[in-house]
Design an enzyme around this catalytic site. Structure first.
Site, PDB file in Angstrom:
ATOM      1  N   ASP A 159       0.713  -1.158   0.092  1.00  0.00           N
ATOM      2  CA  ASP A 159      -0.122  -0.008   0.032  1.00  0.00           C
ATOM      3  C   ASP A 159       0.898   1.390   0.169  1.00  0.00           C
ATOM      4  OD1 ASP A 159      -2.275  -1.626   0.067  1.00  0.00           O
ATOM      5  OD2 ASP A 159      -1.954  -1.787   2.389  1.00  0.00           O
ATOM      6  N   GLY A 160       1.979   1.182   0.863  1.00  0.00           N
ATOM      7  CA  GLY A 160       2.894   2.336   0.808  1.00  0.00           C
ATOM      8  C   GLY A 160       3.245   2.741  -0.547  1.00  0.00           C
ATOM      9  N   ALA A 218      -6.437   1.689   7.699  1.00  0.00           N
ATOM     10  CA  ALA A 218      -5.202   2.146   7.843  1.00  0.00           C
ATOM     11  C   ALA A 218      -5.168   2.983   9.386  1.00  0.00           C
ATOM     12  CB  ALA A 218      -4.875   3.129   6.569  1.00  0.00           C
ATOM     13  N   LYS A 224      -7.834   2.493  11.766  1.00  0.00           N
ATOM     14  CA  LYS A 224      -8.003   1.314  12.470  1.00  0.00           C
ATOM     15  C   LYS A 224      -7.341   1.139  13.941  1.00  0.00           C
ATOM     16  CE  LYS A 224      -7.966  -3.811  11.784  1.00  0.00           C
ATOM     17  NZ  LYS A 224      -6.809  -4.377  12.795  1.00  0.00           N
ATOM     18  N   ALA A 247      -6.312  10.465  20.733  1.00  0.00           N
ATOM     19  CA  ALA A 247      -6.002  10.519  22.254  1.00  0.00           C
ATOM     20  C   ALA A 247      -6.672  12.024  22.541  1.00  0.00           C
ATOM     21  CB  ALA A 247      -4.574  10.785  22.353  1.00  0.00           C
TER      22      ALA A 247
HETATM   23  P1  NAP Z   1       4.496   3.130   6.714  1.00  0.00           P
HETATM   24  O1  NAP Z   1       4.450   3.728   8.083  1.00  0.00           O
HETATM   25  O2  NAP Z   1       5.627   2.895   6.141  1.00  0.00           O
HETATM   26  O3  NAP Z   1       3.392   1.958   6.716  1.00  0.00           O
HETATM   27  C1  NAP Z   1       2.093   1.995   6.860  1.00  0.00           C
HETATM   28  C2  NAP Z   1       1.227   0.552   7.017  1.00  0.00           C
HETATM   29  O4  NAP Z   1      -0.038   0.825   6.764  1.00  0.00           O
HETATM   30  C3  NAP Z   1       1.909  -0.203   5.985  1.00  0.00           C
HETATM   31  O5  NAP Z   1       1.984  -1.690   6.450  1.00  0.00           O
HETATM   32  C4  NAP Z   1       0.892  -0.162   4.827  1.00  0.00           C
HETATM   33  O6  NAP Z   1       0.761  -1.275   4.223  1.00  0.00           O
HETATM   34  C5  NAP Z   1      -0.487   0.064   5.744  1.00  0.00           C
HETATM   35  N1  NAP Z   1      -1.413   0.626   4.795  1.00  0.00           N
HETATM   36  C6  NAP Z   1      -1.456   1.877   4.126  1.00  0.00           C
HETATM   37  N2  NAP Z   1      -2.722   2.121   3.877  1.00  0.00           N
HETATM   38  C7  NAP Z   1      -3.349   0.980   4.291  1.00  0.00           C
HETATM   39  C8  NAP Z   1      -4.755   0.491   3.972  1.00  0.00           C
HETATM   40  N3  NAP Z   1      -5.742   1.533   3.534  1.00  0.00           N
HETATM   41  N4  NAP Z   1      -5.453  -0.448   4.535  1.00  0.00           N
HETATM   42  C9  NAP Z   1      -4.400  -1.107   5.469  1.00  0.00           C
HETATM   43  N5  NAP Z   1      -3.103  -1.096   5.505  1.00  0.00           N
HETATM   44  C10 NAP Z   1      -2.525   0.284   4.936  1.00  0.00           C
HETATM   45  O7  NAP Z   1       3.727   4.176   5.720  1.00  0.00           O
HETATM   46  P2  NAP Z   1       3.151   4.403   4.060  1.00  0.00           P
HETATM   47  O8  NAP Z   1       3.458   3.200   3.953  1.00  0.00           O
HETATM   48  O9  NAP Z   1       3.832   5.406   3.491  1.00  0.00           O
HETATM   49  O10 NAP Z   1       1.482   4.604   4.575  1.00  0.00           O
HETATM   50  C11 NAP Z   1       1.146   5.825   4.988  1.00  0.00           C
HETATM   51  C12 NAP Z   1      -0.093   5.384   5.832  1.00  0.00           C
HETATM   52  O11 NAP Z   1       0.404   4.985   7.021  1.00  0.00           O
HETATM   53  C13 NAP Z   1      -0.912   6.427   6.128  1.00  0.00           C
HETATM   54  O12 NAP Z   1      -2.086   6.804   4.998  1.00  0.00           O
HETATM   55  C14 NAP Z   1      -1.586   6.096   7.457  1.00  0.00           C
HETATM   56  O13 NAP Z   1      -2.904   5.384   7.358  1.00  0.00           O
HETATM   57  C15 NAP Z   1      -0.593   5.253   7.986  1.00  0.00           C
HETATM   58  N6  NAP Z   1      -0.132   5.393   9.337  1.00  0.00           N
HETATM   59  C16 NAP Z   1      -0.467   4.321  10.403  1.00  0.00           C
HETATM   60  C17 NAP Z   1      -0.150   4.609  11.574  1.00  0.00           C
HETATM   61  C18 NAP Z   1      -0.707   3.785  12.637  1.00  0.00           C
HETATM   62  O14 NAP Z   1      -1.146   2.983  12.460  1.00  0.00           O
HETATM   63  N7  NAP Z   1      -0.496   4.104  13.903  1.00  0.00           N
HETATM   64  C19 NAP Z   1       0.345   5.827  11.830  1.00  0.00           C
HETATM   65  C20 NAP Z   1       0.951   6.716  10.958  1.00  0.00           C
HETATM   66  C21 NAP Z   1       0.370   6.360   9.531  1.00  0.00           C
HETATM   67  P3  NAP Z   1       2.109  -1.899   3.119  1.00  0.00           P
HETATM   68  O15 NAP Z   1       2.633  -2.720   4.047  1.00  0.00           O
HETATM   69  O16 NAP Z   1       1.342  -2.852   2.162  1.00  0.00           O
HETATM   70  O17 NAP Z   1       2.822  -1.031   2.460  1.00  0.00           O
END
Ligand code: NAP
Length: 262
Positions: free
Chosen positions: A46-47, A158, A161, A181
């Site tokens: 997804d990234g 993402a 969740k 939070a």
């Molecule tokens: P990253 O921090 O390297 O990876 C974020 C993770 O979220 C990866 O495992 C990615 O999947 C997964 N992901 C992204 N979109 C998703 C979706 N729609 N459904 C399920 N999983 C998803 O950052 P990045 O790869 O650049 O992605 C940016 C995204 O990270 C943001 O849009 C945000 O949603 C998410 N994020 C999450 C958190 C958290 O959960 N605490 C914090 C900050 C950002 P892949 O392994 O397949 O790439």
């Protein structure tokens, strides 16, 4: 008139992904063009897809993404690695189906700032934010806490969740507002649970106390010193995901979150 279609391949930083890219390029008959592609093949998770979208969506809102799953979660990817042959023949024969995923647009003080497929979050990691939250013109609450996350149904799996927001079937087009939070006290009473809103609503945040604010949208970030209003809505802009075989929403979430990785 014959329209010459162009494509490019964006990969995650990985030797296997680069090898697959080379192999695909030998078999795809369209012109390769990284500046103005009509089709983008992503090799990764997804990234990789989010990075490709943020790079190309402002140039060409009609781009079509072919996500080839390699390694990671890959919630958005429609082609598994063993379906690489299908991907090649779908592109060469221009024969594939399209799924439209809605994009969020957001504005700071009425100025357009960007699109997001997953979410836009507004936060301050070091201090608490104080914001009046409006849905269209109606006030919902005064929020105080680390921040707020506004996500699409596609983005519900993402960041949303992890914040204990709801996972939404992607066939439902809704906006979700989730607290990051939140402080819930006698002084600041907020809903606390995530709120699902109809797709035609605008979430508007008004600054109550000025201070540094970080805004993230998918994999991008901007810092703002102050603003009066922040608005976020779905506006009939979509990402086009190509697919060969339909994958049900349940299948997608079980393979992403529930089934053990072999
Ligand atoms: P990253 O921090 O390297 O990876 C974020 C993770 O979220 C990866 O495992 C990615 O999947 C997964 N992901 C992204 N979109 C998703 C979706 N729609 N459904 C399920 N999983 C998803 O950052 P990045 O790869 O650049 O992605 C940016 C995204 O990270 C943001 O849009 C945000 O949603 C998410 N994020 C999450 C958190 C958290 O959960 N605490 C914090 C900050 C950002 P892949 O392994 O397949 O790439």
């Amino acid at each position: 008139m014959i329209i010459l279609l162009r494509y490019c391949i964006i990969t995650k930083d990985d030797i296997k992904a680069l090898e697959i890219k080379e192999a695909l390029m030998k078999r795809i008959t369209l012109e390769y063009d990284e500046k103005n592609p009509d089709y983008i093949i992503t090799i990764g998770g997804d990234g990789t897809i989010l990075g490709a979208i943020q790079k190309y969506i402002y140039k060409n809102p009609k781009i079509i993404i072919f996500g080839l799953h390699l390694g990671h979660l890959g919630f958005f990817t429609n082609y598994m690695i063993e379906e690489a042959d299908d991907l090649v023949s779908n592109i060469n024969n221009q024969n594939f189906r399209i799924e439209h995923a809605p994009l969020l647009s957001f504005y700071i003080d009425d100025k357009f700032c960007g699109y997001a497929l997953n979410e836009v979050s507004i936060l301050c990691p070091t201090r608490t934010l104080k914001l009046d939250v409006y849905i269209d013109e109606e006030k919902l609450e005064t929020y105080r806490g680390t921040g707020l996350c506004i996500s699409t149904s596609y983005g519900s799996t993402a960041y949303n969740k992890s914040l204990h927001g709801s996972v939404i079937d992607t066939s439902l087009n809704v906006l979700q507002l989730t607290e990051i939070a939140g402080i819930n006290s006698n002084a600041y009473r907020t809903l606390t649970s995530s709120l699902l809103l109809a797709a035609d609503k605008t979430i508007c945040l008004k600054t109550v106390e000025e201070g540094k604010i970080t805004i993230t949208y998918d994999n991008k970030v901007i810092e703002e010193n102050e603003f009066a209003t922040f608005a976020c809505r779905l506006e009939n802009h979509f990402i086009n995901f190509a697919y060969n075989k339909h994958q049900s929403f349940l299948k997608r979430i079980t393979r992403t979150f529930i089934d053990e990785k072999k």
